[in-house]
Design an enzyme around this catalytic site. Structure first.
Site, PDB file in Angstrom:
ATOM      1  N   HIS A   1      -5.418  -3.432   5.700  1.00 40.19           N
ATOM      2  CA  HIS A   1      -5.021  -3.764   4.331  1.00 40.19           C
ATOM      3  C   HIS A   1      -6.201  -4.358   3.555  1.00 40.19           C
ATOM      4  O   HIS A   1      -6.195  -5.527   3.194  1.00 40.19           O
ATOM      5  CB  HIS A   1      -3.836  -4.742   4.333  1.00 40.19           C
ATOM      6  CG  HIS A   1      -3.484  -5.214   2.958  1.00 40.19           C
ATOM      7  ND1 HIS A   1      -2.944  -4.378   2.003  1.00 40.19           N
ATOM      8  CD2 HIS A   1      -3.642  -6.417   2.347  1.00 40.19           C
ATOM      9  CE1 HIS A   1      -2.770  -5.058   0.879  1.00 40.19           C
ATOM     10  NE2 HIS A   1      -3.193  -6.302   1.065  1.00 40.19           N
TER      11      HIS A   1
ATOM     12  N   ASP B   1       0.846  -1.202   0.000  1.00 39.22           N
ATOM     13  CA  ASP B   1       0.000   0.000   0.000  1.00 39.22           C
ATOM     14  C   ASP B   1       0.882   1.254   0.000  1.00 39.22           C
ATOM     15  O   ASP B   1       0.572   2.246  -0.652  1.00 39.22           O
ATOM     16  CB  ASP B   1      -0.927  -0.007   1.223  1.00 39.22           C
ATOM     17  CG  ASP B   1      -1.769  -1.263   1.268  1.00 39.22           C
ATOM     18  OD1 ASP B   1      -2.235  -1.691   0.200  1.00 39.22           O
ATOM     19  OD2 ASP B   1      -1.943  -1.839   2.367  1.00 39.22           O
TER      20      ASP B   1
HETATM   21  P1  NAI Z   1      -0.447 -18.255  -5.404  1.00 37.81           P
HETATM   22  O1  NAI Z   1      -1.649 -19.136  -5.453  1.00 37.81           O
HETATM   23  O2  NAI Z   1       0.257 -17.949  -6.667  1.00 37.81           O
HETATM   24  O3  NAI Z   1       0.628 -18.892  -4.406  1.00 37.81           O
HETATM   25  C1  NAI Z   1       0.290 -19.329  -3.135  1.00 37.81           C
HETATM   26  C2  NAI Z   1       1.208 -20.466  -2.763  1.00 37.81           C
HETATM   27  O4  NAI Z   1       0.852 -20.890  -1.451  1.00 37.81           O
HETATM   28  C3  NAI Z   1       1.102 -21.684  -3.697  1.00 37.81           C
HETATM   29  O5  NAI Z   1       2.373 -22.040  -4.180  1.00 37.81           O
HETATM   30  C4  NAI Z   1       0.518 -22.752  -2.797  1.00 37.81           C
HETATM   31  O6  NAI Z   1       0.998 -24.055  -3.080  1.00 37.81           O
HETATM   32  C5  NAI Z   1       1.008 -22.282  -1.431  1.00 37.81           C
HETATM   33  N1  NAI Z   1       0.287 -22.885  -0.315  1.00 37.81           N
HETATM   34  C6  NAI Z   1      -1.032 -23.216  -0.225  1.00 37.81           C
HETATM   35  N2  NAI Z   1      -1.274 -23.806   0.958  1.00 37.81           N
HETATM   36  C7  NAI Z   1      -0.105 -23.840   1.630  1.00 37.81           C
HETATM   37  C8  NAI Z   1       0.283 -24.335   2.898  1.00 37.81           C
HETATM   38  N3  NAI Z   1      -0.580 -24.919   3.716  1.00 37.81           N
HETATM   39  N4  NAI Z   1       1.582 -24.189   3.242  1.00 37.81           N
HETATM   40  C9  NAI Z   1       2.471 -23.599   2.417  1.00 37.81           C
HETATM   41  N5  NAI Z   1       2.154 -23.126   1.211  1.00 37.81           N
HETATM   42  C10 NAI Z   1       0.891 -23.264   0.818  1.00 37.81           C
HETATM   43  O7  NAI Z   1      -0.893 -16.908  -4.649  1.00 37.81           O
HETATM   44  P2  NAI Z   1      -0.086 -15.521  -4.573  1.00 37.81           P
HETATM   45  O8  NAI Z   1      -0.505 -14.656  -5.694  1.00 37.81           O
HETATM   46  O9  NAI Z   1       1.343 -15.801  -4.356  1.00 37.81           O
HETATM   47  O10 NAI Z   1      -0.752 -14.882  -3.235  1.00 37.81           O
HETATM   48  C11 NAI Z   1      -0.503 -15.442  -1.964  1.00 37.81           C
HETATM   49  C12 NAI Z   1      -1.269 -14.683  -0.888  1.00 37.81           C
HETATM   50  O11 NAI Z   1      -0.786 -13.343  -0.758  1.00 37.81           O
HETATM   51  C13 NAI Z   1      -2.765 -14.552  -1.141  1.00 37.81           C
HETATM   52  O12 NAI Z   1      -3.452 -14.767   0.054  1.00 37.81           O
HETATM   53  C14 NAI Z   1      -2.918 -13.108  -1.571  1.00 37.81           C
HETATM   54  O13 NAI Z   1      -4.213 -12.615  -1.318  1.00 37.81           O
HETATM   55  C15 NAI Z   1      -1.888 -12.448  -0.697  1.00 37.81           C
HETATM   56  N6  NAI Z   1      -1.490 -11.110  -1.138  1.00 37.81           N
HETATM   57  C16 NAI Z   1      -1.196 -10.180  -0.170  1.00 37.81           C
HETATM   58  C17 NAI Z   1      -0.823  -8.911  -0.491  1.00 37.81           C
HETATM   59  C18 NAI Z   1      -0.503  -7.928   0.581  1.00 37.81           C
HETATM   60  O14 NAI Z   1      -0.336  -6.753   0.263  1.00 37.81           O
HETATM   61  N7  NAI Z   1      -0.379  -8.304   1.844  1.00 37.81           N
HETATM   62  C19 NAI Z   1      -0.732  -8.486  -1.897  1.00 37.81           C
HETATM   63  C20 NAI Z   1      -0.988  -9.528  -2.840  1.00 37.81           C
HETATM   64  C21 NAI Z   1      -1.381 -10.784  -2.452  1.00 37.81           C
END
Ligand code: NAI
Length: 340
Positions: free
Chosen positions: A202, A175
């Site tokens: 957030h 942000d």
């Molecule tokens: P993605 O689906 O590409 O990757 C997520 C990964 O987490 C996958 O490789 C999956 O296998 C893994 N995963 C699922 N369950 C798991 C577990 N129990 N233990 C370990 N790994 C596990 O998703 P992406 O795009 O990388 O987003 C991840 C998270 O980050 C989402 O919740 C998203 O909303 C959040 N996010 C947060 C932001 C922030 O500003 N704080 C900004 C953008 C995304």
């Protein structure tokens, strides 16, 4: 000759000892969810960080490949990949900082809260393991909805008897990154010099950028400009979700933001003075138990949660508007942690 060679060997030895004493200390970092959209570029950026000595990459699938790939980059840290829950303990053991981008991202039309049902359980499992294997680590929570996943983590740690409010952070750096970029464009100032605090939470209107405190002050922004900048910062994530049209949310800019925040945590741990970043932490700044504001980082994590400073009327209004939503998200997280 023999003596001169031995004296040059010993001076080299002294030099290398002096160097290693001055070099930054050993620091182990884990990325949980390291094979994901955020996890992969974040793993690369952490591999480029000279403050990291051990980089532990964990996911439920795909980490051996990511780890093998990243490990060939010729920088300081030793990289290891861990896959599946039975390797989670080894991934976490001895960690100084644990970054959590594990879980599902948004698709168009979804709010961050729509992710709650899946991600809450993932965060709970991962934090239970953190309490067991590296209870002293600083936790950087990226998984959404951050407004709820941070309270979930706090409750899991409390239950395990390991909670330290100085060591749990919701990562809101993206942000700040967005607010800086959008402000620089509008105020026509060099982006590298820009600072804008972003407070609250957030998600949507809980994201409150404080443009009245933006530095440097550039061409005068009208009230309409500030309103538009605020809205764009709040909707920045949705802008990316829509542009990716079903292929996920922000990953590259998030990896950048996550690496900035983890680097700040490491600098704080290493005793660098005056490291300040915004983060969603346990807070007494408002009447809510968790709130994002500027935080000074130190050798034990949070050294000081800084106040809001003076707010414009528009920001005061935004603050009052965000409180009920943020309060409900925090309570939802706490309730989940207790109910399961
Ligand atoms: P993605 O689906 O590409 O990757 C997520 C990964 O987490 C996958 O490789 C999956 O296998 C893994 N995963 C699922 N369950 C798991 C577990 N129990 N233990 C370990 N790994 C596990 O998703 P992406 O795009 O990388 O987003 C991840 C998270 O980050 C989402 O919740 C998203 O909303 C959040 N996010 C947060 C932001 C922030 O500003 N704080 C900004 C953008 C995304």
């Amino acid at each position: 000759r023999a003596s001169s060679s031995s004296s040059s060997t010993s001076s080299r030895h002294l030099l290398s000892r002096a160097y290693s004493a001055d070099a930054s200390p050993e620091r182990k970092i884990a990325v949980l969810g390291a094979a994901g959209g955020i996890g992969q570029p974040l793993a690369l950026l952490m591999k480029l960080n000279p403050l990291v000595s051990h980089l532990s990459l964990y996911d439920i699938a795909g980490t051996p490949g990511v780890a093998a790939d990243v490990s060939h980059v010729n920088t300081r840290s030793e990289v290891k990949g861990y896959v599946g829950e039975d390797q989670l303990g080894a991934a976490l053991e001895g960690c100084d900082v644990v970054i959590i981008p594990a879980g599902v991202p948004r698709k168009p039309g979804m709010t961050r809260d729509d992710l709650f049902n899946i991600n809450a359980g993932i965060v709970k499992t991962l934090c239970t393991a953190i309490a067991k294997y590296c209870p002293n680590a600083l936790v950087n929570m990226i998984s959404n909805p951050v407004n709820s996943t941070v309270p979930i983590a706090a409750e899991v740690f409390k239950k395990a008897g390991t909670y330290n409010e100085k060591k749990l952070f919701g990562v809101t750096t993206l942000d700040v990154v967005r607010a800086k970029t959008f402000y620089a464009g509008k105020a026509k100032v060099p982006v590298s010099e820009v600072d804008v605090p972003v407070v609250g939470g957030h998600a949507g209107i809980t994201i409150l950028p404080l443009f009245s405190q933006a530095k440097p002050q550039g061409s005068n922004l009208s009230d309409e400009d500030v309103k538009a900048l605020t809205k764009r910062t709040q909707d920045g994530g949705t802008e990316v979700v829509e542009a990716k049209a079903g292929k996920g949310s922000a990953t590259l800019s998030m990896a950048y933001a996550g690496s900035i925040f983890a680097d700040a945590c490491l600098k704080g741990l290493n005793g660098v003075p005056d490291v300040v970043e915004c983060s969603f932490v346990q807070s007494a700044v408002t009447d809510l138990p968790f709130f994002a504001s500027k935080v000074r980082l130190g050798k034990d994590g949070v050294e000081e949660v800084l106040g809001l400073g003076s707010l414009s009327d528009f920001e005061k209004e935004g603050l009052e508007k965000l409180k009920p939503e943020l309060k409900a998200s925090i309570e939802k997280g706490i309730k989940f942690a207790h109910g399961n």
